[in-house]
Design an enzyme around this catalytic site. Structure first.
Site, PDB file in Angstrom:
ATOM      1  N   SER A 171       2.523  42.139   3.556  1.00 55.13           N
ATOM      2  CA  SER A 171       1.879  41.355   2.340  1.00 55.13           C
ATOM      3  C   SER A 171       2.450  39.865   2.520  1.00 55.13           C
ATOM      4  O   SER A 171       3.410  39.835   3.468  1.00 55.13           O
ATOM      5  CB  SER A 171       2.671  42.006   1.200  1.00 55.13           C
ATOM      6  OG  SER A 171       2.625  41.242   0.112  1.00 55.13           O
ATOM      7  N   TYR A 184      10.174  45.230  -3.182  1.00 52.26           N
ATOM      8  CA  TYR A 184       8.909  45.006  -2.495  1.00 52.26           C
ATOM      9  C   TYR A 184       8.837  44.116  -1.426  1.00 52.26           C
ATOM     10  O   TYR A 184       8.386  44.381  -0.347  1.00 52.26           O
ATOM     11  CB  TYR A 184       7.933  44.829  -3.490  1.00 52.26           C
ATOM     12  CG  TYR A 184       6.390  44.828  -3.083  1.00 52.26           C
ATOM     13  CD1 TYR A 184       5.747  45.845  -2.833  1.00 52.26           C
ATOM     14  CD2 TYR A 184       5.744  43.434  -2.817  1.00 52.26           C
ATOM     15  CE1 TYR A 184       4.438  45.717  -2.160  1.00 52.26           C
ATOM     16  CE2 TYR A 184       4.461  43.483  -2.256  1.00 52.26           C
ATOM     17  CZ  TYR A 184       3.798  44.561  -1.834  1.00 52.26           C
ATOM     18  OH  TYR A 184       2.457  44.553  -1.570  1.00 52.26           O
TER      19      TYR A 184
HETATM   20  N1  LIG Z   1      -3.427  44.098  -4.142  1.00 53.83           N
HETATM   21  C1  LIG Z   1      -2.852  43.210  -3.298  1.00 53.83           C
HETATM   22  O1  LIG Z   1      -2.742  41.959  -4.162  1.00 53.83           O
HETATM   23  C2  LIG Z   1      -1.837  43.404  -2.258  1.00 53.83           C
HETATM   24  C3  LIG Z   1      -1.441  42.226  -1.566  1.00 53.83           C
HETATM   25  C4  LIG Z   1      -0.632  42.352  -0.253  1.00 53.83           C
HETATM   26  C5  LIG Z   1      -0.482  43.519  -0.027  1.00 53.83           C
HETATM   27  N2  LIG Z   1      -0.908  44.810  -0.663  1.00 53.83           N
HETATM   28  C6  LIG Z   1      -0.661  46.002   0.167  1.00 53.83           C
HETATM   29  O2  LIG Z   1      -2.009  46.829   0.385  1.00 53.83           O
HETATM   30  C7  LIG Z   1      -1.609  48.213   0.205  1.00 53.83           C
HETATM   31  C8  LIG Z   1      -2.640  48.724  -0.786  1.00 53.83           C
HETATM   32  O3  LIG Z   1      -2.659  48.136  -2.221  1.00 53.83           O
HETATM   33  P1  LIG Z   1      -3.614  48.170  -3.304  1.00 53.83           P
HETATM   34  O4  LIG Z   1      -3.252  46.841  -4.196  1.00 53.83           O
HETATM   35  O5  LIG Z   1      -4.860  48.700  -3.116  1.00 53.83           O
HETATM   36  O6  LIG Z   1      -2.648  49.554  -4.075  1.00 53.83           O
HETATM   37  P2  LIG Z   1      -3.284  50.435  -5.352  1.00 53.83           P
HETATM   38  O7  LIG Z   1      -1.981  50.676  -6.128  1.00 53.83           O
HETATM   39  O8  LIG Z   1      -4.301  49.681  -5.996  1.00 53.83           O
HETATM   40  O9  LIG Z   1      -3.776  51.557  -4.304  1.00 53.83           O
HETATM   41  C9  LIG Z   1      -2.670  52.313  -3.655  1.00 53.83           C
HETATM   42  C10 LIG Z   1      -3.439  53.637  -3.280  1.00 53.83           C
HETATM   43  O10 LIG Z   1      -2.404  54.141  -2.558  1.00 53.83           O
HETATM   44  C11 LIG Z   1      -2.092  55.587  -2.958  1.00 53.83           C
HETATM   45  N3  LIG Z   1      -0.912  56.193  -2.800  1.00 53.83           N
HETATM   46  C12 LIG Z   1       0.446  55.650  -3.466  1.00 53.83           C
HETATM   47  N4  LIG Z   1       1.422  56.429  -3.085  1.00 53.83           N
HETATM   48  C13 LIG Z   1       1.056  57.034  -2.020  1.00 53.83           C
HETATM   49  C14 LIG Z   1       1.780  58.212  -1.015  1.00 53.83           C
HETATM   50  N5  LIG Z   1       2.986  58.504  -1.270  1.00 53.83           N
HETATM   51  N6  LIG Z   1       0.806  58.633  -0.116  1.00 53.83           N
HETATM   52  C15 LIG Z   1      -0.410  58.657  -0.155  1.00 53.83           C
HETATM   53  N7  LIG Z   1      -1.015  57.594  -0.789  1.00 53.83           N
HETATM   54  C16 LIG Z   1      -0.442  57.019  -1.899  1.00 53.83           C
HETATM   55  C17 LIG Z   1      -2.499  55.561  -4.459  1.00 53.83           C
HETATM   56  O11 LIG Z   1      -2.858  56.676  -5.213  1.00 53.83           O
HETATM   57  C18 LIG Z   1      -3.701  54.778  -4.340  1.00 53.83           C
HETATM   58  O12 LIG Z   1      -4.670  55.051  -4.273  1.00 53.83           O
HETATM   59  C19 LIG Z   1      -0.158  48.501  -0.289  1.00 53.83           C
HETATM   60  O13 LIG Z   1       0.634  48.682   0.782  1.00 53.83           O
HETATM   61  C20 LIG Z   1       0.211  46.836  -0.957  1.00 53.83           C
HETATM   62  O14 LIG Z   1       1.415  46.808  -0.936  1.00 53.83           O
HETATM   63  C21 LIG Z   1      -1.728  44.711  -1.756  1.00 53.83           C
END
Ligand SMILES: NC(=O)c1ccc[n+]([C@@H]2O[C@H](COP(=O)([O-])OP(=O)(O)OC[C@H]3O[C@@H](n4cnc5c(N)ncnc54)[C@H](O)[C@@H]3O)[C@@H](O)[C@H]2O)c1
Length: 289
Positions: A171, A184
């Site tokens: 991230s 985080y």
């Molecule tokens: N959305 C953003 O702005 C952003 C920015 C930077 C990094 N990220 C990273 O991208 C990745 C995805 O983020 P997102 O925004 O799509 O999150 P989200 O919460 O919208 O989706 C995450 C998905 O992961 C699944 N999940 C959660 N815990 C789990 C586990 N223990 N095992 C398997 N699946 C699991 C959830 O059910 C969900 O479907 C994450 O690692 C997050 O830190 C997101």
């Protein structure tokens, strides 16, 4: 019948065939045909966008998630788009479910040779409110879960005598600070560092490891952070304010999951073979380093 002489027409045809062959081999560098990808957290958000982009380059995709209903929906959505997709319940904090999902992928799609460690969690908390169980939750999924998943995936490739690719979801929080997400940010800094360690450890096996550092991507996670901000500020900063201001200024809007997915997919292609151990910003110019 040819007369053995080099007519201009024949030269043109030869040149054109050479060009087509070059184009074909160039396309191969950007293709994921015959590849099998595992995407953790693939049931929604970034994971689904990444799976879509991998599928569009020709990979078969196994979506892994703890949310079974979104898993089913996501796999069906991709299949309707012509992508070879399957789904498997997997909690990255539970090694048995990880093993089962890798095995299921092997049986249904073939030996997985791409792993996208996308599953991740966050909490919006004041620094004085963060307790041990919050640390355990975040590090358990984002760091230990990612490590375990990768270890078992790489072991499968080692046994199969195949190389492959790993892309980790770090991230921009690995590089900049979010005051109410100390755990985080620390977990994502660990992901970026682990990406370098894994890249050098797995290089002899032909497994290339990189990470992406997205900015504000429009997903349930980001929406939950916006709602928490509205609540924490007693409505002084609303979700509508967040929608307006959290998008990278150079873009003027939030990033869409598939836009990150395309970069992840590229990192898995042979064209990206010389990019190793990197944490690539995919935040529309927000982070300068
Ligand atoms: N959305 C953003 O702005 C952003 C920015 C930077 C990094 N990220 C990273 O991208 C990745 C995805 O983020 P997102 O925004 O799509 O999150 P989200 O919460 O919208 O989706 C995450 C998905 O992961 C699944 N999940 C959660 N815990 C789990 C586990 N223990 N095992 C398997 N699946 C699991 C959830 O059910 C969900 O479907 C994450 O690692 C997050 O830190 C997101």
């Amino acid at each position: 019948m040819g007369d053995g002489r080099d007519h201009p027409g024949r030269r043109r045809r030869h040149a054109r065939r050479g060009l087509l062959e070059k184009e074909a081999s160039m396309n191969d560098y950007y293709s994921l045909k015959s590849r099998v990808a595992i995407v953790t957290g693939g049931g929604s958000g970034l994971g689904l966008g990444i799976a879509r982009a991998l599928g569009q380059l020709g990979a078969s995709v196994m979506l892994c998630d703890i949310n079974e209903s979104s898993l089913r929906r996501a796999a069906e959505e991709l299949r309707l788009e012509g992508i070879d997709a399957a789904a498997s319940y997997c909690d990255v904090t539970k090694p048995d479910t990880v093993r089962d999902s890798l095995e299921r992928a092997r049986q249904v799609l073939g030996v997985p040779d791409i792993l996208v460690n996308n599953a991740g969690v966050t909490l919006m908390q004041d620094i004085f409110e963060i307790g041990d169980k919050d640390w355990d939750f975040i590090l358990g999924v984002n760091v230990k879960g990612l490590f375990r998943m990768t270890q078992l995936f790489a072991d499968g490739l080692r046994r199969a005598g195949k190389g492959g690719n790993v892309v980790n979801l770090s991230s921009n929080g690995a590089k900049v600070t979010y005051d109410d997400q100390v755990h985080y940010c620390a977990s994502k800094a660990a992901v970026s560092n682990m990406t370098q360690c894994m890249a050098s450890n797995f290089a002899p096996l032909g497994i290339n490891v990189n990470a992406v550092c997205p900015g504000a991507v429009d997903t349930a996670m980001l929406r939950a952070c916006m709602a928490a901000t509205e609540q924490q500020t007693g409505g002084k900063v609303t979700v509508a304010d967040c929608e307006r201001t959290w998008g990278p200024p150079q873009l003027g809007r939030l990033i869409q999951p598939v836009e990150v997915g395309r970069v992840v997919a590229f990192l898995c292609t042979p064209a990206a073979a010389m990019i190793r151990g990197q944490s690539i910003n995919v935040d529309a110019g927000n982070t300068k380093f």
